[in-house]
Design a protein around this motif. Structure first.
Motif, PDB file in Angstrom:
ATOM      1  N   ALA A 119      -1.122  -0.141   1.559  1.00 48.68           N
ATOM      2  CA  ALA A 119      -0.347  -1.229   1.989  1.00 48.68           C
ATOM      3  C   ALA A 119      -0.812  -2.026   3.328  1.00 48.68           C
ATOM      4  O   ALA A 119      -1.237  -1.204   4.372  1.00 48.68           O
ATOM      5  N   VAL A 172      -1.135   4.972   1.411  1.00 50.16           N
ATOM      6  CA  VAL A 172      -0.132   5.528   0.960  1.00 50.16           C
ATOM      7  C   VAL A 172      -0.401   6.283  -0.087  1.00 50.16           C
ATOM      8  O   VAL A 172      -1.419   6.176  -0.727  1.00 50.16           O
ATOM      9  N   LYS A 180      -3.373  -1.896   8.124  1.00 51.56           N
ATOM     10  CA  LYS A 180      -3.495  -1.154   6.855  1.00 51.56           C
ATOM     11  C   LYS A 180      -2.746   0.053   6.886  1.00 51.56           C
ATOM     12  O   LYS A 180      -3.109   0.763   7.943  1.00 51.56           O
ATOM     13  N   VAL A 224       7.007   0.665   1.062  1.00 53.44           N
ATOM     14  CA  VAL A 224       5.676   0.897   0.280  1.00 53.44           C
ATOM     15  C   VAL A 224       5.499   1.663  -0.983  1.00 53.44           C
ATOM     16  O   VAL A 224       4.525   1.855  -1.704  1.00 53.44           O
TER      17      VAL A 224
END
Length: 181
Positions: A113, A122, A119, A150
């Protein structure tokens, strides 16, 4: 990585210092914003003349980034590794909102994500509700926010680790292939 190996990623004290310095700058900006009165604000564009809005943003900066200073200072004196990846799973000491430790059997996979060019790794869980049910009230707030943003409650950034994001993603993906049964 053999079954007896551990990958340990330390916290980066330099990155933590940069976050603390940035937070101090935003706290100072917040104090400047709440010090402005209606006369000063009238000199700026019409969009930003509302003292309630400007003061609200100022207080939000002080609160949020003030907390960032506190957390950053605590992390400076934290000698625990930032992240440990081994045959059992992932132990995350980066965030106070992360479930710890998470065994490989609970991890479905990884995603990426990006929010404001930051960055984040996840981690998709087999049963995220289990971690929500066993979380403290503060962790639940973080988990719920992460899940809404996310799609998973567990997120790791490389922003305070002695590694870059691509290396972190590669390490986690390789370990998942090796250890997931």
């Amino acid at each position: 990585m053999s079954a007896s190996e551990q990958t340990i990623i330390a916290l980066s004290k330099n990155k933590i210092w940069m976050l603390i310095i940035g937070s101090i700058a935003f706290v100072a900006m917040g104090f400047w914003m709440i010090s402005m009165d209606a006369t000063e604000l009238a000199l700026h564009s019409a969009k930003y003349r509302n003292p309630l809005f400007i003061h609200g943003v100022g207080y939000a900066c002080i609160l949020f980034f003030g907390l960032g200073i506190f957390v950053g200072i605590r992390k400076l004196f934290d000698n625990n590794p930032g992240l440990v990846i081994d045959a059992q799973g992932i132990l995350d000491n980066v965030s106070r909102f992360s479930p710890q430790p998470v065994p490989w059997r609970d991890i479905q996979g990884f995603g990426v994500a990006e929010i404001h060019k930051q960055k984040m790794l996840v981690i998709f869980l087999e049963n995220p509700q289990h971690y929500l049910d066993n979380a403290t009230s503060m962790q639940k707030i973080g988990f719920t926010s992460n899940a809404k943003l996310v799609g998973s409650p567990w997120v790791i950034t490389a922003s305070t680790l002695k590694t870059n994001f691509d290396e972190l993603l590669n390490l986690c993906q390789q370990a998942l292939k090796q250890y997931k049964r």
